[in-house]
Scaffold this motif. Structure first.
Motif, PDB file in Angstrom:
ATOM      1  N   GLY A   1       0.788  -1.127  -0.210  1.00  0.00           N
ATOM      2  CA  GLY A   1      -0.282   0.023  -0.030  1.00  0.00           C
ATOM      3  C   GLY A   1       0.811   1.587  -0.021  1.00  0.00           C
ATOM      4  N   ASP A   2       0.537   2.181   0.822  1.00  0.00           N
ATOM      5  CA  ASP A   2       1.410   3.302   1.048  1.00  0.00           C
ATOM      6  C   ASP A   2       2.799   3.316   1.420  1.00  0.00           C
ATOM      7  OD1 ASP A   2      -0.906   5.210   0.776  1.00  0.00           O
ATOM      8  OD2 ASP A   2      -1.677   4.465   2.634  1.00  0.00           O
ATOM      9  N   GLN A   3       3.283   2.063   1.804  1.00  0.00           N
ATOM     10  CA  GLN A   3       4.641   1.619   2.168  1.00  0.00           C
ATOM     11  C   GLN A   3       5.197   1.470   0.807  1.00  0.00           C
ATOM     12  OE1 GLN A   3       2.003   0.351   4.491  1.00  0.00           O
ATOM     13  NE2 GLN A   3       2.615   2.591   5.083  1.00  0.00           N
ATOM     14  N   GLN A   4       4.801   0.884  -0.298  1.00  0.00           N
ATOM     15  CA  GLN A   4       5.539   0.508  -1.504  1.00  0.00           C
ATOM     16  C   GLN A   4       6.490   1.613  -1.768  1.00  0.00           C
ATOM     17  OE1 GLN A   4       2.914  -0.821  -4.843  1.00  0.00           O
ATOM     18  NE2 GLN A   4       1.364  -1.603  -3.343  1.00  0.00           N
ATOM     19  N   ASP A   5       6.314   2.720  -2.155  1.00  0.00           N
ATOM     20  CA  ASP A   5       7.296   3.842  -2.363  1.00  0.00           C
ATOM     21  C   ASP A   5       8.048   4.157  -1.157  1.00  0.00           C
ATOM     22  OD1 ASP A   5       7.041   4.018  -5.262  1.00  0.00           O
ATOM     23  OD2 ASP A   5       5.189   4.281  -5.016  1.00  0.00           O
ATOM     24  N   GLN A   6       7.933   3.698  -0.040  1.00  0.00           N
ATOM     25  CA  GLN A   6       8.796   3.854   1.111  1.00  0.00           C
ATOM     26  C   GLN A   6       9.777   2.732   1.342  1.00  0.00           C
ATOM     27  OE1 GLN A   6       7.474   6.150   4.613  1.00  0.00           O
ATOM     28  NE2 GLN A   6       5.242   5.659   3.874  1.00  0.00           N
ATOM     29  N   TRP A   7       9.628   1.509   1.382  1.00  0.00           N
ATOM     30  CA  TRP A   7      10.491   0.639   1.358  1.00  0.00           C
ATOM     31  C   TRP A   7      11.349   0.425   0.174  1.00  0.00           C
ATOM     32  CZ3 TRP A   7       5.717  -3.226   2.687  1.00  0.00           C
ATOM     33  CH2 TRP A   7       5.321  -3.241   3.931  1.00  0.00           C
ATOM     34  N   THR A   8      10.937   0.962  -0.795  1.00  0.00           N
ATOM     35  CA  THR A   8      11.965   0.932  -1.683  1.00  0.00           C
ATOM     36  C   THR A   8      12.949   2.082  -1.694  1.00  0.00           C
ATOM     37  OG1 THR A   8      10.563   2.054  -3.355  1.00  0.00           O
ATOM     38  CG2 THR A   8      10.732  -0.349  -3.584  1.00  0.00           C
ATOM     39  N   VAL A   9      12.921   2.738  -1.081  1.00  0.00           N
ATOM     40  CA  VAL A   9      13.829   3.716  -0.994  1.00  0.00           C
ATOM     41  C   VAL A   9      14.999   3.394  -0.117  1.00  0.00           C
ATOM     42  CG1 VAL A   9      14.384   6.119   0.244  1.00  0.00           C
ATOM     43  CG2 VAL A   9      12.055   5.794  -0.938  1.00  0.00           C
ATOM     44  N   PRO A  10      14.966   2.786   1.049  1.00  0.00           N
ATOM     45  CA  PRO A  10      16.374   2.113   1.805  1.00  0.00           C
ATOM     46  C   PRO A  10      16.904   1.076   0.905  1.00  0.00           C
ATOM     47  CG  PRO A  10      14.500   1.739   2.887  1.00  0.00           C
ATOM     48  CD  PRO A  10      14.014   2.633   2.016  1.00  0.00           C
ATOM     49  N   PHE A  11      16.041   0.373   0.155  1.00  0.00           N
ATOM     50  CA  PHE A  11      16.458  -0.794  -0.839  1.00  0.00           C
ATOM     51  C   PHE A  11      17.521  -0.203  -1.693  1.00  0.00           C
ATOM     52  CE2 PHE A  11      15.643  -2.440  -5.029  1.00  0.00           C
ATOM     53  CZ  PHE A  11      16.416  -3.702  -4.670  1.00  0.00           C
ATOM     54  N   LEU A  12      16.970   0.984  -2.548  1.00  0.00           N
ATOM     55  CA  LEU A  12      17.721   1.602  -3.567  1.00  0.00           C
ATOM     56  C   LEU A  12      18.891   2.284  -3.014  1.00  0.00           C
ATOM     57  CD1 LEU A  12      14.832   3.259  -5.802  1.00  0.00           C
ATOM     58  CD2 LEU A  12      16.312   1.356  -6.454  1.00  0.00           C
ATOM     59  N   ILE A  13      18.921   3.049  -1.842  1.00  0.00           N
ATOM     60  CA  ILE A  13      20.137   3.611  -1.306  1.00  0.00           C
ATOM     61  C   ILE A  13      21.080   2.578  -0.968  1.00  0.00           C
ATOM     62  CG2 ILE A  13      20.853   4.815   0.731  1.00  0.00           C
ATOM     63  CD1 ILE A  13      18.281   6.552   0.875  1.00  0.00           C
ATOM     64  N   ASN A  14      20.550   1.525  -0.309  1.00  0.00           N
ATOM     65  CA  ASN A  14      21.752   0.465   0.176  1.00  0.00           C
ATOM     66  C   ASN A  14      22.275  -0.364  -1.280  1.00  0.00           C
ATOM     67  OD1 ASN A  14      21.380   0.319   3.006  1.00  0.00           O
ATOM     68  ND2 ASN A  14      19.667  -0.776   2.737  1.00  0.00           N
ATOM     69  N   HIS A  15      21.449  -0.497  -2.356  1.00  0.00           N
ATOM     70  CA  HIS A  15      22.168  -1.147  -3.422  1.00  0.00           C
ATOM     71  C   HIS A  15      23.111  -0.072  -4.180  1.00  0.00           C
ATOM     72  CE1 HIS A  15      22.593  -3.552  -6.952  1.00  0.00           C
ATOM     73  NE2 HIS A  15      21.840  -2.623  -7.722  1.00  0.00           N
ATOM     74  N   LEU A  16      22.371   1.189  -4.513  1.00  0.00           N
ATOM     75  CA  LEU A  16      23.170   2.037  -5.367  1.00  0.00           C
ATOM     76  C   LEU A  16      24.028   2.896  -4.550  1.00  0.00           C
ATOM     77  CD1 LEU A  16      19.968   3.244  -7.313  1.00  0.00           C
ATOM     78  CD2 LEU A  16      21.588   1.580  -8.213  1.00  0.00           C
ATOM     79  N   VAL A  17      23.768   3.517  -3.499  1.00  0.00           N
ATOM     80  CA  VAL A  17      24.833   4.380  -2.556  1.00  0.00           C
ATOM     81  C   VAL A  17      25.955   3.603  -2.073  1.00  0.00           C
ATOM     82  CG1 VAL A  17      24.966   6.183  -1.083  1.00  0.00           C
ATOM     83  CG2 VAL A  17      23.146   6.088  -2.768  1.00  0.00           C
ATOM     84  N   PHE A  18      25.297   2.452  -1.289  1.00  0.00           N
ATOM     85  CA  PHE A  18      26.220   1.781  -0.324  1.00  0.00           C
ATOM     86  C   PHE A  18      26.871   0.339  -1.038  1.00  0.00           C
ATOM     87  CE2 PHE A  18      23.738   4.103   2.844  1.00  0.00           C
ATOM     88  CZ  PHE A  18      24.504   4.820   3.010  1.00  0.00           C
ATOM     89  N   GLY A  19      26.515  -0.040  -2.254  1.00  0.00           N
ATOM     90  CA  GLY A  19      27.050  -1.025  -2.955  1.00  0.00           C
ATOM     91  C   GLY A  19      26.592  -2.273  -2.571  1.00  0.00           C
ATOM     92  N   MET A  20      25.354  -2.590  -1.695  1.00  0.00           N
ATOM     93  CA  MET A  20      25.122  -3.835  -1.517  1.00  0.00           C
ATOM     94  C   MET A  20      24.465  -4.660  -2.615  1.00  0.00           C
ATOM     95  SD  MET A  20      22.860  -3.172   2.093  1.00  0.00           S
ATOM     96  CE  MET A  20      23.617  -2.281   3.330  1.00  0.00           C
ATOM     97  N   ASP A  21      24.787  -5.934  -2.776  1.00  0.00           N
ATOM     98  CA  ASP A  21      23.877  -6.728  -3.776  1.00  0.00           C
ATOM     99  C   ASP A  21      22.552  -6.919  -3.405  1.00  0.00           C
ATOM    100  OD1 ASP A  21      23.277  -8.745  -2.042  1.00  0.00           O
ATOM    101  OD2 ASP A  21      25.175 -10.012  -2.464  1.00  0.00           O
ATOM    102  N   LEU A  22      21.671  -7.283  -4.430  1.00  0.00           N
ATOM    103  CA  LEU A  22      20.332  -6.993  -4.280  1.00  0.00           C
ATOM    104  C   LEU A  22      19.825  -7.750  -3.171  1.00  0.00           C
ATOM    105  CD1 LEU A  22      19.151  -7.900  -8.091  1.00  0.00           C
ATOM    106  CD2 LEU A  22      19.568  -5.599  -6.904  1.00  0.00           C
TER     107      LEU A  22
END
Length: 600
Positions: A492-513
């Motif tokens: 629901g409303d969390q869909q475009d919130q939970w993906t924010v730390p996911f993207l930061i962790n992957h794209l900024v901090f270099g974590m794998d998926l």
């Protein structure tokens, strides 16, 4: 990301194909299609219909389905809109004439045109290679022969069983035969749904000999034939909902007039990639707004899961979601200032509003000089929390007064194939607990109209033929214009919130998926819910325990109303993509113990 960091499962790598979804049976069905020579579109349709069968508490054939896709043949990224519109008779006056001042989250009054079926068939006809029988066979088999019922589905059926017994006997016939709710992990079947899907395939095949003609024949059988006729007849009957007993407004003519379509996505740059989302009839651009605001900060210096990062992300979400409430709606019917909302200049202006402590207000901006207008119910919810009968932002306990109905949720799936086709799809709606089963069809209608406002003059006010502003939000990343990663989540409303730390962790901090999915997460509950009865929790934050006691304590010191949600409770992201070297990759969420990625 260090190779020594533990993850719940590996990030999958391969060269042939990848499927990730919220249910292992759907992922396996999609992979079976890839193994049989199908492409990502064929696999996505097969997996999507399996999700309709095996997660009936999260989505159904009568629900909605947006997708973002990349077609390798044309090198084109596009959105498939499977969000049905409001009925032609659905005016605010039509509701108030029945004594309804807010569209309920349950029952026939909340039904829009079922969009998922048409969207899947558009995808299959234009971009797939398999016939309808080939891709629907997996779902038909599970519906007829049975599948293991996940605990959440069994618990949902048990919770809503009193409603079935007292009000929705067509649902009781399927989900509580003999008055008994099925046990978790028991073998459960829906032969009525299997019959409906079989008949759709048969009527499609009777329409002609080519694949495309047969798919169109099945579409007509749904939207202009026996399915539409059954829906038309049932929607005209009185059925219980949480606002009383009412007839629906949806008709067979509404289905006959509707078709799924394609649109261009909305795109912004972030951390070296392009992020593509749906237009503002979905909440997708709110992710883009958050990322543009966060691009103004030095995220890399904050550290993954740090209190500075969590605080900054939460405050950025509040600002973006305030704009969602004020400006998002169906762009075919209202003028959404989307270019300004996602512009770096506007983001910089909004970022300056983030202070050292939690803000307790809802602060939409003025993109392109617009004066924001918030619904009166939103202003009320921000003042007193919301409209639950007990005055709290939580539903009443079972057994207290009129039966309550648990809110539905969503599914997600991602597919990439060896040719470079990519699909990110978010099927939802048509929840078993939200509307009675249509007699003879084996599935329920959706309740997406609850996201409209009956108050006039708002960006998402109800009008006949308009799309509700939904929460469904598939996502696609591109690198240099080439597809890189599809991803998404229920919530629901969390869909475009939970993906924010996911993207930061992957794209900024270099974590794998997989590491980025596994990492502890959080979300804000500050703004009003998109779902009836639109409660809000000003300054509210849900956070996983694994962020650490010190982080949670410091967030509270900064004024956030933090609820510890447990160690593994938030976020259900799946993802699949194509690395720069051509290697395929995928990962899925371990929370809830049912999401899975497969591939080779």
């Amino acid at each position: 990301m260090s190779a020594t960091v533990f993850t719940t499962r590996p990030e999958l790598l391969g060269t042939f194909g990848m499927v990730a979804s919220t249910h292992w049976l759907a992922s396996s069905a999609g992979m079976a299609v890839l193994e049989a020579g199908g492409n990502a579109y064929d696999a996505a349709v097969a997996a999507g219909f399996v999700l309709h069968v095996v997660e009936p508490h999260l989505n159904g054939v009568g629900g909605d389905m947006p997708a973002i896709c990349h077609d390798a043949r044309t090198d084109r990224t596009f959105v498939v809109c499977g969000q049905g519109t409001a009925p032609a008779a659905a005016s605010p006056e039509a509701y108030t004439a029945q004594g309804v001042d807010a569209i309920p989250g349950t029952g026939l009054l909340a039904a829009t045109v079922p969009g998922a079926f048409g969207a899947w068939l558009l995808m299959l006809e234009r971009y797939g290679t398999f016939g309808l029988r080939d891709v629907l066979g997996y779902a038909i088999g599970y519906a007829r022969d049975g599948y293991p019922l996940v605990r959440q589905a069994a618990d949902t059926i048990a919770a809503v069983a009193p409603v079935f017994t007292e009000h929705w006997q067509t649902s009781a016939q399927i989900y509580t035969p003999g008055g008994q709710a099925p046990a978790p992990r028991s073998r459960f079947a829906n032969p009525m749904l299997a019959d409906t899907l079989e008949r759709l395939v048969a009527e499609g095949e009777a329409a002609g000999s080519t694949r495309e003609v047969q798919i169109e024949g099945a579409r007509r059988a749904f939207y202009s034939g026996f399915v539409a006729e059954a829906i038309d007849a049932f929607a005209a009957t009185e059925q219980w909902d949480t606002a009383g007993t009412h007839r629906g407004l949806l008709t067979g003519a509404d289905l006959d007039a509707w078709r799924a379509g394609e649109e261009d996505p909305v795109v912004v740059d972030f951390a070296g990639v392009q992020v593509a989302k749906t237009q503002a009839w979905g909440q997708g651009p709110v992710l883009l707004q958050q990322l543009q605001i966060l691009a103004q900060a030095d995220l890399a210096s904050m550290g993954s899961g740090s209190v500075d990062l969590v605080h900054t992300v939460v405050e950025a979400a509040k600002l973006a979601f305030a704009d969602r409430e004020a400006f998002y709606g169906d762009p075919d019917h209202v003028d959404v200032p989307i270019d300004e909302l996602i512009s770096p200049a506007y983001a910089a202006e909004r970022a300056r509003l983030i202070g050292p402590t939690a803000d307790g207000t809802l602060r939409p901006g003025s993109p392109a000089g617009r004066t924001p207008r918030l619904p009166q119910a939103v202003l009320a919810a921000m003042a007193d929390g919301g409209a639950w009968p007990d005055g709290l932002a939580t539903p009443p306990a079972p057994g207290q007064g009129e039966p309550t109905v648990a809110r539905g949720d969503t599914c997600h799936l991602d597919v990439v194939d060896r040719w470079g086709n990519v699909v990110s799809a978010t099927p939802s709606g048509g929840w078993l607990q939200s509307s009675p089963v249509v007699p003879g069809l084996g599935f329920a209608l959706g309740t997406r109209a609850q996201m409209f406002w009956l108050e006039p003059g708002l960006a998402s006010s109800l009008a006949p033929g308009t799309r509700p502003r939904t929460t469904l939000s598939p996502s696609l990343l591109l690198a240099g214009g080439r597809p890189y990663l599809s991803f998404g989540t229920p919530g629901g409303d969390q869909q475009d919130q939970w993906t924010v730390p996911f993207l930061i962790n992957h794209l900024v901090f270099g974590m794998d998926l997989q590491a980025a999915i596994d990492a502890p997460t959080w979300h804000s509950t500050h703004g009003p819910s998109s779902f009836a009865p639109r409660v809000a929790e000003p300054r509210g934050v849900r956070a996983e325990t694994r962020l650490g006691a010190d982080v949670l304590a410091e967030l509270r010191r900064r004024g956030h109303d933090v609820s510890d949600a447990g160690p593994w409770s938030l976020g259900r992201i799946s993802a699949a993509g194509i690395r720069a070297d051509g290697m395929l990759m995928a990962a899925a969420n371990p929370r809830g113990m049912q999401g899975y990625a497969v591939g080779r």
